[in-house]
Design an enzyme around this catalytic site. Structure first.
Site, PDB file in Angstrom:
ATOM      1  N   PHE A 253       0.809  -1.227   0.000  1.00 47.30           N
ATOM      2  CA  PHE A 253       0.000   0.000   0.000  1.00 47.30           C
ATOM      3  C   PHE A 253       0.839   1.272   0.000  1.00 47.30           C
ATOM      4  O   PHE A 253       0.417   2.310   0.488  1.00 47.30           O
ATOM      5  CB  PHE A 253      -1.033  -0.013   1.146  1.00 47.30           C
ATOM      6  CG  PHE A 253      -2.303  -0.700   0.709  1.00 47.30           C
ATOM      7  CD1 PHE A 253      -2.298  -2.071   0.465  1.00 47.30           C
ATOM      8  CD2 PHE A 253      -3.468  -0.004   0.478  1.00 47.30           C
ATOM      9  CE1 PHE A 253      -3.437  -2.718   0.006  1.00 47.30           C
ATOM     10  CE2 PHE A 253      -4.615  -0.642   0.013  1.00 47.30           C
ATOM     11  CZ  PHE A 253      -4.592  -2.002  -0.209  1.00 47.30           C
ATOM     12  N   CYS A 264     -15.200   1.206  -1.233  1.00 49.99           N
ATOM     13  CA  CYS A 264     -14.934   1.153   0.215  1.00 49.99           C
ATOM     14  C   CYS A 264     -14.099   2.315   0.727  1.00 49.99           C
ATOM     15  O   CYS A 264     -14.601   3.163   1.461  1.00 49.99           O
ATOM     16  CB  CYS A 264     -14.272  -0.168   0.577  1.00 49.99           C
ATOM     17  SG  CYS A 264     -15.376  -1.557   0.317  1.00 49.99           S
ATOM     18  N   LYS A 327      -9.416  -0.866  -9.754  1.00 45.05           N
ATOM     19  CA  LYS A 327      -8.165  -1.610  -9.605  1.00 45.05           C
ATOM     20  C   LYS A 327      -8.262  -2.847 -10.484  1.00 45.05           C
ATOM     21  O   LYS A 327      -9.368  -3.211 -10.912  1.00 45.05           O
ATOM     22  CB  LYS A 327      -7.915  -1.980  -8.151  1.00 45.05           C
ATOM     23  CG  LYS A 327      -8.878  -3.004  -7.582  1.00 45.05           C
ATOM     24  CD  LYS A 327      -8.434  -3.410  -6.192  1.00 45.05           C
ATOM     25  CE  LYS A 327      -9.236  -4.597  -5.695  1.00 45.05           C
ATOM     26  NZ  LYS A 327      -8.869  -4.986  -4.352  1.00 45.05           N
TER      27      LYS A 327
HETATM   28  C1  UDX Z   1     -10.431  -2.304   0.612  1.00 46.65           C
HETATM   29  C2  UDX Z   1      -9.620  -2.921   1.753  1.00 46.65           C
HETATM   30  O1  UDX Z   1      -8.320  -3.294   1.258  1.00 46.65           O
HETATM   31  C3  UDX Z   1     -10.345  -4.145   2.298  1.00 46.65           C
HETATM   32  O2  UDX Z   1      -9.627  -4.682   3.397  1.00 46.65           O
HETATM   33  C4  UDX Z   1     -11.734  -3.724   2.740  1.00 46.65           C
HETATM   34  O3  UDX Z   1     -12.460  -4.841   3.207  1.00 46.65           O
HETATM   35  C5  UDX Z   1     -12.489  -3.061   1.596  1.00 46.65           C
HETATM   36  O4  UDX Z   1     -11.728  -1.973   1.089  1.00 46.65           O
HETATM   37  P1  UDX Z   1     -10.801  -2.861  -1.966  1.00 46.65           P
HETATM   38  O5  UDX Z   1     -11.748  -1.712  -2.024  1.00 46.65           O
HETATM   39  O6  UDX Z   1     -11.183  -4.145  -2.630  1.00 46.65           O
HETATM   40  O7  UDX Z   1     -10.479  -3.242  -0.438  1.00 46.65           O
HETATM   41  O8  UDX Z   1      -9.453  -2.346  -2.630  1.00 46.65           O
HETATM   42  P2  UDX Z   1      -7.913  -2.214  -2.238  1.00 46.65           P
HETATM   43  O9  UDX Z   1      -7.159  -3.359  -2.749  1.00 46.65           O
HETATM   44  O10 UDX Z   1      -7.758  -1.858  -0.820  1.00 46.65           O
HETATM   45  O11 UDX Z   1      -7.534  -0.944  -3.137  1.00 46.65           O
HETATM   46  C6  UDX Z   1      -8.206   0.298  -2.942  1.00 46.65           C
HETATM   47  C7  UDX Z   1      -7.701   1.327  -3.912  1.00 46.65           C
HETATM   48  O12 UDX Z   1      -6.395   1.748  -3.550  1.00 46.65           O
HETATM   49  C8  UDX Z   1      -7.611   0.894  -5.371  1.00 46.65           C
HETATM   50  O13 UDX Z   1      -8.112   1.941  -6.181  1.00 46.65           O
HETATM   51  C9  UDX Z   1      -6.134   0.677  -5.595  1.00 46.65           C
HETATM   52  O14 UDX Z   1      -5.759   0.862  -6.920  1.00 46.65           O
HETATM   53  C10 UDX Z   1      -5.543   1.754  -4.690  1.00 46.65           C
HETATM   54  N1  UDX Z   1      -4.171   1.500  -4.224  1.00 46.65           N
HETATM   55  C11 UDX Z   1      -3.885   0.400  -3.476  1.00 46.65           C
HETATM   56  C12 UDX Z   1      -3.165   2.420  -4.508  1.00 46.65           C
HETATM   57  O15 UDX Z   1      -3.393   3.441  -5.164  1.00 46.65           O
HETATM   58  N2  UDX Z   1      -1.900   2.184  -4.037  1.00 46.65           N
HETATM   59  C13 UDX Z   1      -1.584   1.101  -3.302  1.00 46.65           C
HETATM   60  O16 UDX Z   1      -0.423   0.968  -2.895  1.00 46.65           O
HETATM   61  C14 UDX Z   1      -2.609   0.162  -3.016  1.00 46.65           C
END
Ligand code: UDX
Length: 437
Positions: A253, A264, A327
């Site tokens: 992250f 979310c 994503k």
């Molecule tokens: C998230 C939480 O990870 C999960 O634990 C919770 O239950 C629901 O919300 P999700 O919405 O499926 O899950 O997506 P996640 O994988 O967390 O990514 C969220 C967003 O952050 C995406 O748009 C992704 O592209 C972005 N992201 C993620 C980044 O920009 N940089 C990163 O390093 C990681």
């Protein structure tokens, strides 16, 4: 055990299928007839890796069925509430309509000793409020809160092998009679060693809000570093690799780019701020406003960079956006930064074509004014600039030499910092990353 799952969206459909996989007898219930029809024929109404296969597998055992009739919950020992808590229109707070309606609708079917388990992400205090409704309807029943941490794209494995289980029970005691019932539900992963924590109801609700806020903060922290890197000529990818090697920080992250989106993180941090305000603790979370602002600024930055990449004007420029899902491995476009950027570019005079392996029908419903092309080879033809905005594997694997022959000008903006800048530049491309020189 006999289980009902109320709400069959990303959370509930996966939960229902996984509970059946664990050997329970499950009925999934949703008000959306179309969703029920799809799920009943073992076809997930959204794209989630491994879910169709799992639905087929468990439906063959006869342990999983779907219905729109809430009375089918009667006879279950455990009732999971898995409905959505979207952001209220025009406000930061969570819309509790669906959670309230599901719980109230369920009350007539709760029998003696039943356990109602909330999984939805809710403002702290909701569980205590709903527990009173359940107790009024059936004094021997219990309400627990058991937040879900699944990620889209990994929902099945996150449900079957989660990092941890969190049980929120009134009073927070291990001795609470419902703890054993929930242990029986999750006996397979618990036996395999998944840790579980028993806490009180408000702590369980807050765990989820805090976890998502922390993840959002990590991403925005890196994106803030990207802004400083852009101003100073440094490279945020190297910076993230280096700080991430510190165990206390961790590399996950810390990917800078166009920011977070989805159903979310954005709405959960806003709902958390709104709830803290109601509780008089708003100062504690003012930093989340900054987290949100940094995140939204990335979108504007990409539009500016695209203008620079196109030589100073977007007017009439043919821009192809690679990836529109929030994503990879998801067909979800809720609050997708990629789509929001595509729409802004179009508004500023660019001719935008969007391609994506999974989301085009969802995306075109949301932004009908954009052009969509499912075939990525066609989508890039004669483009003046490419924007990689969702890092699907097929875009990471693109060959810059081959691609250069299709486009009008070899210019690419790597919105997720996943391409090898040196390789693309060597192939003649003008390459721009985010927070990278
Ligand atoms: C998230 C939480 O990870 C999960 O634990 C919770 O239950 C629901 O919300 P999700 O919405 O499926 O899950 O997506 P996640 O994988 O967390 O990514 C969220 C967003 O952050 C995406 O748009 C992704 O592209 C972005 N992201 C993620 C980044 O920009 N940089 C990163 O390093 C990681």
């Amino acid at each position: 055990m006999r289980i009902s799952v109320i709400g069959c969206g990303y959370l509930g459909a996966v939960h229902a299928a996984c509970m059946a996989k664990l050997g329970h007898e499950v009925v999934g219930i949703d008000v959306d007839e179309q969703k029920i029809a799809a799920l009943s024929s073992a076809a997930a109404p959204f794209y989630e890796p491994d879910l169709d296969e799992l639905l087929r597998e468990v439906q063959e055992t006869g342990r999983l069925r779907f219905t729109s009739d809430l009375s089918a919950a009667a006879g279950s020992d455990i009732h999971f509430i898995c409905v959505g808590t979207p952001q209220k229109k025009g406000e930061n707070g969570a819309d509790m309509t669906y959670v309230d309606a599901a719980t109230i609708g369920l009350l007539p079917y709760i029998a003696s000793g039943n356990v109602v388990v909330g999984k939805s992400t809710v403002p702290v205090g909701t569980a205590a409020r709903l527990a009173n409704l359940v107790l009024d309807a059936e004094p021997s029943a219990h309400l627990l809160w058991n937040p879900e941490f699944l990620r889209e794209g990994h929902a099945v494995s996150d449900t079957l092998q989660p990092d941890r289980f969190v049980y929120g029970v009134p009073g927070g005691s291990e001795e609470h009679p419902a703890v054993g019932l929930l242990d029986a539900v999750y006996s397979t992963p618990l036996t395999a060693g998944t840790p579980r924590l028993v806490v009180d109801l408000p702590t369980a609700e807050l765990v989820k809000a805090a976890a998502n806020s922390f993840l959002a903060t990590k991403i925005s922290f890196t994106n803030a570093m990207a802004e400083v890197c852009e101003a100073s000529g440094a490279d945020v990818s190297g910076l993230a690799d280096a700080i991430g090697m510190d165990d206390r920080i961790g590399r996950k992250f810390l990917n800078a780019g166009i920011g977070f989106g989805g159903g979310c993180l954005p709405k959960d941090i806003r709902a958390f701020m709104a709830r803290a305000g109601e509780l008089g603790a708003d100062q504690a979370l003012t930093f989340l406003r900054e987290v949100d602002a940094i995140n939204m600024r990335r979108r504007t930055r990409v539009v500016e960079l695209s203008r620079e990449l196109c030589g100073g004007s977007l007017l009439g420029m043919r821009i192809t956006v690679l990836g529109a899902a929030f994503k990879p491995e998801s067909d979800d476009v809720r609050d997708s930064p990629a789509l929001s950027i595509a729409a802004q570019l179009q508004l500023q005079g660019a001719v935008v074509t969007v391609t994506d392996p999974k989301v085009l029908s969802n995306a075109s419903r949301r932004f009908p004014e954009l052009q969509y092309e499912p075939n990525s080879e066609k989508a890039v033809q004669k483009a003046d600039a490419l924007l990689l905005l969702t890092e699907w594997q097929e875009y990471r694997d693109l060959d810059p030499y081959e691609l250069a022959r299709s486009v009008a000008s070899p210019r690419i903006l790597d919105g997720r910092n996943v391409l090898d800048a040196g390789k693309w530049r060597a192939a003649g491309w003008t390459y721009r990353g985010l927070g990278r020189p």
